[in-house]
Design an enzyme around this catalytic site. Structure first.
Site, PDB file in Angstrom:
ATOM      1  N   ILE A   1      22.474  -4.006  20.361  1.00 37.54           N
ATOM      2  CA  ILE A   1      22.147  -2.641  20.763  1.00 37.54           C
ATOM      3  C   ILE A   1      21.188  -2.079  19.722  1.00 37.54           C
ATOM      4  CG2 ILE A   1      24.216  -2.170  22.117  1.00 37.54           C
ATOM      5  CD1 ILE A   1      25.503  -0.886  19.748  1.00 37.54           C
ATOM      6  N   ASP A   2      20.409  -1.107  20.125  1.00 36.95           N
ATOM      7  CA  ASP A   2      19.356  -0.584  19.261  1.00 36.95           C
ATOM      8  C   ASP A   2      19.922   0.063  17.995  1.00 36.95           C
ATOM      9  OD1 ASP A   2      17.425  -1.339  21.135  1.00 36.95           O
ATOM     10  OD2 ASP A   2      17.643   0.559  22.225  1.00 36.95           O
ATOM     11  N   LYS A   3      19.083   0.156  17.001  1.00 35.96           N
ATOM     12  CA  LYS A   3      19.459   0.728  15.703  1.00 35.96           C
ATOM     13  C   LYS A   3      20.167   2.082  15.851  1.00 35.96           C
ATOM     14  CE  LYS A   3      17.162   2.633  11.560  1.00 35.96           C
ATOM     15  NZ  LYS A   3      17.141   4.070  11.926  1.00 35.96           N
TER      16      LYS A   3
END
Length: 301
Positions: free
Chosen positions: A134-136
């Site tokens: 999942i994105d930062k």
């Protein structure tokens, strides 16, 4: 030092825009830095990034070699929801990158996991144990493989779309429908290589959404992934004119203040790779997300 050469034929626009659209895998930020350091020349001379390219221009780009990535264990606390000999399920905090890359060499989730446990090796050496990401600035649940058996099983479940991945998102605007299905292929943006975009030639991408609550100008939605493309929910919600609030890339400038997009991986379900027992986990959104929901409910935004 890596060198690229380009002859302008029919490309138009600013120097940085034109170069970012090429296959050099350079972002506009990297291009700006190279121009500043005198490593990009046009017809043998230095130009500003705002230079408008012309047909016949000869552009030379020199990219310094980067230091090789190293993979070190770091004693970083982890919020582990479940763990056994094969898998780890954890709640990733907003702001943490999942695995090392050229822009994030350390302090990642993988660095923290290596300190905690032995992970399943990966074809990409800097992604041991990682089967999805999942994105930062997205928080929430991730499953991690500790063994080769677990990696193979979890990756197969992702391919076969049998696991469960549900997200909560605060998005711009209100809905007339209670639910919907977004079927729109996604590919890397031709304009900005750091972004993804809906593209008829892209990879198939499907997101289901359900409207949970509506506020003045914003809504809380549950998004269920059928596929898992890069930035999928963020791109799809922007595509239907309901971008995720706080998103620094896909939302409008006038958005909700926070630490990035208000997007949280709330529920994760999969079949255990060894026992084949169905496991399902849910975690509440982080404090900043819950506080924003209270503000929206009270009309304080």
């Amino acid at each position: 030092m890596t060198e690229f050469n380009l002859t302008i034929t029919n490309e138009t626009g600013r120097l940085d825009q034109v170069l970012a659209q090429q296959d050099f895998q350079l972002s506009r930020t990297q291009i700006k830095s190279l121009v500043k350091d005198g490593l990009i020349t046009v017809n043998g001379g230095l130009k500003k990034i705002s230079y408008a390219v012309n047909p016949g221009d000869q552009i030379q780009i020199q990219v310094p070699d980067t230091k090789p990535l190293t993979l070190a264990a770091e004693n970083i606390p982890l919020d582990i929801i479940y763990e056994d000999d094969d898998v780890i399920v954890l709640n990733k905090p907003q702001g943490m990158v999942v695995h090392p890359s050229a822009g994030h060499r350390d302090h990642t989730l993988v660095n923290a996991l290596l300190y905690h446990a032995k992970l399943a090796p990966a074809a990409e050496p800097f992604r041991p144990g990682i089967v999805h990401r999942i994105d930062k600035d997205t928080s929430g649940l991730l499953m991690v493989a500790k063994t080769a058996l677990a990696r193979e099983s979890l990756e197969r479940q992702l391919r076969d779309k049998v696991n469960k991945r549900e997200y909560l998102a605060i998005v711009h605007g209100n809905f007339t429908e209670a639910k919907g299905k977004i079927t729109a292929p996604i590919a890397r943006s031709k304009v900005d290589r750091k972004k993804q975009a809906v593209d008829p030639n892209g990879r198939a991408a499907i997101t289901h959404f359900f409207v949970e609550k509506q506020f003045a100008g914003f809504s809380l939605v549950k998004c269920v992934l059928e596929t898992g493309r890069t930035h999928q929910i963020r791109v799809h919600m922007q595509y239907i004119k309901h971008p995720v609030a706080g998103d620094p890339i896909y939302a409008p400038k006038k958005t909700l203040a926070g630490n990035g997009q208000f997007l949280h991986a709330q529920t994760l379900g999969f079949y255990h790779p060894r026992t084949n027992k169905w496991l399902e986990f849910s975690v509440e959104p982080p404090k900043i997300f819950q506080e924003m929901l209270k503000k929206l409910a009270n009309g304080d935004v």
